[in-house]
Motif scaffolding. Sequence first.
Motif, PDB file in Angstrom:
ATOM      1  N   GLY A   3      12.323  66.529 137.517  1.00 13.81           N
ATOM      2  CA  GLY A   3      12.368  66.354 138.807  1.00 13.81           C
ATOM      3  C   GLY A   3      11.136  66.558 139.598  1.00 13.81           C
ATOM      4  O   GLY A   3      10.677  65.692 140.555  1.00 13.81           O
ATOM      5  N   SER A   4      10.605  67.972 139.552  1.00 14.60           N
ATOM      6  CA  SER A   4       9.692  68.148 140.446  1.00 14.60           C
ATOM      7  C   SER A   4       8.252  67.401 140.007  1.00 14.60           C
ATOM      8  O   SER A   4       7.523  67.103 140.945  1.00 14.60           O
ATOM      9  CB  SER A   4       9.250  69.753 140.233  1.00 14.60           C
ATOM     10  N   ASP A   5       8.109  67.202 138.683  1.00 16.68           N
ATOM     11  CA  ASP A   5       6.775  66.338 138.342  1.00 16.68           C
ATOM     12  C   ASP A   5       6.966  64.947 138.836  1.00 16.68           C
ATOM     13  O   ASP A   5       6.072  64.274 139.459  1.00 16.68           O
ATOM     14  CB  ASP A   5       6.913  66.042 136.730  1.00 16.68           C
ATOM     15  N   LEU A   6       8.132  64.319 138.918  1.00 20.32           N
ATOM     16  CA  LEU A   6       8.474  62.965 139.555  1.00 20.32           C
ATOM     17  C   LEU A   6       8.143  63.132 141.135  1.00 20.32           C
ATOM     18  O   LEU A   6       7.666  62.091 141.311  1.00 20.32           O
ATOM     19  CB  LEU A   6       9.865  62.616 139.118  1.00 20.32           C
ATOM     20  N   GLY A   7       8.620  64.149 141.691  1.00 17.09           N
ATOM     21  CA  GLY A   7       8.576  64.175 143.080  1.00 17.09           C
ATOM     22  C   GLY A   7       6.932  64.414 143.553  1.00 17.09           C
ATOM     23  O   GLY A   7       6.523  63.671 144.261  1.00 17.09           O
ATOM     24  N   LEU A   8       6.144  65.086 142.803  1.00 11.67           N
ATOM     25  CA  LEU A   8       4.857  65.062 142.838  1.00 11.67           C
ATOM     26  C   LEU A   8       4.159  63.823 142.686  1.00 11.67           C
ATOM     27  O   LEU A   8       3.435  63.550 143.531  1.00 11.67           O
ATOM     28  CB  LEU A   8       4.208  66.254 141.780  1.00 11.67           C
ATOM     29  N   ARG A   9       4.331  62.991 141.687  1.00 13.59           N
ATOM     30  CA  ARG A   9       4.048  61.812 141.260  1.00 13.59           C
ATOM     31  C   ARG A   9       4.270  60.818 142.533  1.00 13.59           C
ATOM     32  O   ARG A   9       3.456  60.104 143.023  1.00 13.59           O
ATOM     33  CB  ARG A   9       4.327  61.085 140.142  1.00 13.59           C
ATOM     34  N   ARG A  10       5.378  60.949 143.100  1.00 13.75           N
ATOM     35  CA  ARG A  10       5.697  60.030 144.289  1.00 13.75           C
ATOM     36  C   ARG A  10       5.094  60.450 145.399  1.00 13.75           C
ATOM     37  O   ARG A  10       4.624  59.456 146.246  1.00 13.75           O
ATOM     38  CB  ARG A  10       7.463  60.296 144.414  1.00 13.75           C
ATOM     39  N   ARG A  11       4.877  61.630 145.670  1.00 13.24           N
ATOM     40  CA  ARG A  11       3.994  62.203 146.783  1.00 13.24           C
ATOM     41  C   ARG A  11       2.685  61.834 146.679  1.00 13.24           C
ATOM     42  O   ARG A  11       1.788  61.393 147.455  1.00 13.24           O
ATOM     43  CB  ARG A  11       4.164  63.591 147.145  1.00 13.24           C
ATOM     44  N   ARG A  12       2.161  62.007 145.598  1.00 13.66           N
ATOM     45  CA  ARG A  12       0.817  61.443 145.142  1.00 13.66           C
ATOM     46  C   ARG A  12       0.440  59.905 145.346  1.00 13.66           C
ATOM     47  O   ARG A  12      -0.571  59.676 146.017  1.00 13.66           O
ATOM     48  CB  ARG A  12       0.396  61.856 143.832  1.00 13.66           C
ATOM     49  N   ALA A  13       1.310  59.058 144.807  1.00 12.74           N
ATOM     50  CA  ALA A  13       1.509  57.722 145.025  1.00 12.74           C
ATOM     51  C   ALA A  13       1.442  57.175 146.252  1.00 12.74           C
ATOM     52  O   ALA A  13       0.746  56.089 146.913  1.00 12.74           O
ATOM     53  CB  ALA A  13       2.471  57.308 144.109  1.00 12.74           C
ATOM     54  N   LEU A  14       2.534  57.843 147.276  1.00  9.07           N
ATOM     55  CA  LEU A  14       2.627  57.628 148.547  1.00  9.07           C
ATOM     56  C   LEU A  14       1.078  57.663 149.277  1.00  9.07           C
ATOM     57  O   LEU A  14       0.768  56.889 150.106  1.00  9.07           O
ATOM     58  CB  LEU A  14       3.508  58.344 149.247  1.00  9.07           C
ATOM     59  N   TRP A  15       0.672  58.934 149.114  1.00  3.78           N
ATOM     60  CA  TRP A  15      -0.803  59.275 149.724  1.00  3.78           C
ATOM     61  C   TRP A  15      -1.756  58.120 149.380  1.00  3.78           C
ATOM     62  O   TRP A  15      -2.514  57.735 150.261  1.00  3.78           O
ATOM     63  CB  TRP A  15      -1.107  60.413 149.504  1.00  3.78           C
ATOM     64  N   ARG A  16      -1.983  57.985 148.105  1.00  2.00           N
ATOM     65  CA  ARG A  16      -2.711  57.011 147.621  1.00  2.00           C
ATOM     66  C   ARG A  16      -2.812  55.559 148.141  1.00  2.00           C
ATOM     67  O   ARG A  16      -3.727  54.894 148.547  1.00  2.00           O
ATOM     68  CB  ARG A  16      -3.011  57.105 146.024  1.00  2.00           C
ATOM     69  N   ALA A  17      -1.248  55.331 148.408  1.00  2.83           N
ATOM     70  CA  ALA A  17      -1.161  53.768 148.749  1.00  2.83           C
ATOM     71  C   ALA A  17      -1.362  53.548 150.242  1.00  2.83           C
ATOM     72  O   ALA A  17      -1.481  52.501 150.547  1.00  2.83           O
ATOM     73  CB  ALA A  17       0.366  53.341 148.389  1.00  2.83           C
ATOM     74  N   THR A  18      -1.581  54.880 150.920  1.00  2.00           N
ATOM     75  CA  THR A  18      -1.733  54.833 152.285  1.00  2.00           C
ATOM     76  C   THR A  18      -3.054  55.285 152.529  1.00  2.00           C
ATOM     77  O   THR A  18      -3.528  55.058 153.788  1.00  2.00           O
ATOM     78  CB  THR A  18      -0.810  55.578 153.123  1.00  2.00           C
ATOM     79  N   HIS A  19      -3.853  55.637 151.615  1.00  9.87           N
ATOM     80  CA  HIS A  19      -5.443  55.936 151.655  1.00  9.87           C
ATOM     81  C   HIS A  19      -6.376  55.116 150.857  1.00  9.87           C
ATOM     82  O   HIS A  19      -7.000  55.747 150.130  1.00  9.87           O
ATOM     83  CB  HIS A  19      -5.617  57.453 151.463  1.00  9.87           C
TER      84      HIS A  19
END
Length: 91
Positions: A3-19
């Motif tokens: 779950g923590s790996d998936l959470g990290l991927r979600r946060r990273r994808a969100l940052w990349r999608a907005t930048h």
Amino acid sequence: MSGSDLGLRRRRALWRATHRGTKELDFLLGRFATQTLDGMDAAEIAVLERLIDTPDPEIEQSFFRGQSLGAPDLDELMARLRRFHGLSEAG
């Protein structure tokens, strides 16, 4: 995947999608990611990550004109993105 790996991927994808670099695509992809990432599984996040890596002109052609991105999973994600922003399936 934990779950923590998936959470990290979600946060990273969100940052990349907005930048991404262009305000228009940051807005389009970022709003979609903000609203949908929490419900995505690892496979769906992988497709979003591939979309984020796609060059801007290809995303724009697909989003605004309905042009295929050349892969069924990317095209389905783009269809979701278009529906999310109130556009029809066809270009």
